[in-house]
Write a protein that holds these residues in place. Sequence first.
Motif, short mmCIF file in Angstrom:
data_model
loop_
_atom_site.label_atom_id
_atom_site.label_comp_id
_atom_site.label_asym_id
_atom_site.label_seq_id
_atom_site.Cartn_x
_atom_site.Cartn_y
_atom_site.Cartn_z
N GLY A 12 0.83 -1.19 0.00
CA GLY A 12 0.00 0.00 0.00
C GLY A 12 0.87 1.24 0.00
O GLY A 12 2.10 1.16 0.11
N ALA A 13 0.24 2.39 -0.13
CA ALA A 13 0.97 3.66 -0.14
C ALA A 13 0.19 4.70 0.64
O ALA A 13 -1.04 4.71 0.62
N ILE A 14 0.92 5.55 1.34
CA ILE A 14 0.34 6.69 2.06
C ILE A 14 1.24 7.89 1.78
O ILE A 14 2.45 7.81 1.97
N SER A 15 0.65 9.00 1.34
CA SER A 15 1.47 10.15 0.99
C SER A 15 0.81 11.45 1.42
O SER A 15 -0.41 11.59 1.33
N GLU A 64 -2.33 -2.25 -3.53
CA GLU A 64 -3.74 -2.57 -3.33
C GLU A 64 -4.50 -1.40 -2.73
O GLU A 64 -5.72 -1.28 -2.90
N VAL A 65 -3.80 -0.55 -2.00
CA VAL A 65 -4.41 0.61 -1.36
C VAL A 65 -3.47 1.79 -1.51
O VAL A 65 -2.25 1.64 -1.39
N SER A 66 -4.02 2.97 -1.79
CA SER A 66 -3.22 4.19 -1.83
C SER A 66 -4.03 5.31 -1.21
O SER A 66 -5.12 5.64 -1.68
N LEU A 67 -3.51 5.89 -0.12
CA LEU A 67 -4.18 6.98 0.57
C LEU A 67 -3.36 8.25 0.45
O LEU A 67 -2.16 8.24 0.69
#
Length: 231
Positions: A122-125, A141-144
């Motif tokens: 996943g990614a968080i930025s 699968e997930v990017s926030l």
Amino acid sequence: MKPKAILFDLDDTLWPIAPVIAAAEVTLHAWLTTHAPKVAAAWSIEALRAHRAELAAARPELLIDLGQLRRASLQAAFAAAGEAEHQVDGAMTHFFAARNAVTPYDDVLPGLLKLRQHVQLGAISNGNANLEVIGLAHHFEVSLAAAHFGAAKPDPGIFRAACQALGVAPSDAVYVGDDLALDVAGAQAAGLRAVWMNRRGAALPDGAPQPDAICATLDELLAWLEQQLAE
């Protein structure tokens, strides 16, 4: 606990961002010279940068959405120069195209492919990188993004939301990022383990948050992950 998911910061973790932003601001100013010449004449790149910093200090809520901060700064510059504000949309489109012209570090593409064989990704930025435009969205699968979530790192809520979206407990997830305060301390406060992506080989400052691991490349991260999975 064996990790079930790895979440990544983007800018300066998967690609260098400072030269990209610098180039994007140059190409934006060139666009302004053609399409909004009064703005370009009145506002240099440095002046626009300084105004944006002043606006961020006066309205810190804009830091959740750096794109909105840049737009608000441009709107003020257009108004001061007497240019039509509807041109701001074109300026932002032009800037975002250049801002997303990033070049991943050499280890990123092979590293992501290998990591996906072991864990969810996943990614968080806090930034406004567009993984679809960059061409890496299919790895995650997930990017926030802070701008869409409504809170920015190091707020623990954004880390926990990403874990929830992946269907894993925070204790089963690892966050990887280059910023000791936003990434390492933020993730650990949310209950995740945190890896400091230290691509420059810097020394850990005195009093800094203690990461669970320090890696210079995704190859080193993979080696650390395999060790965790083997225990």
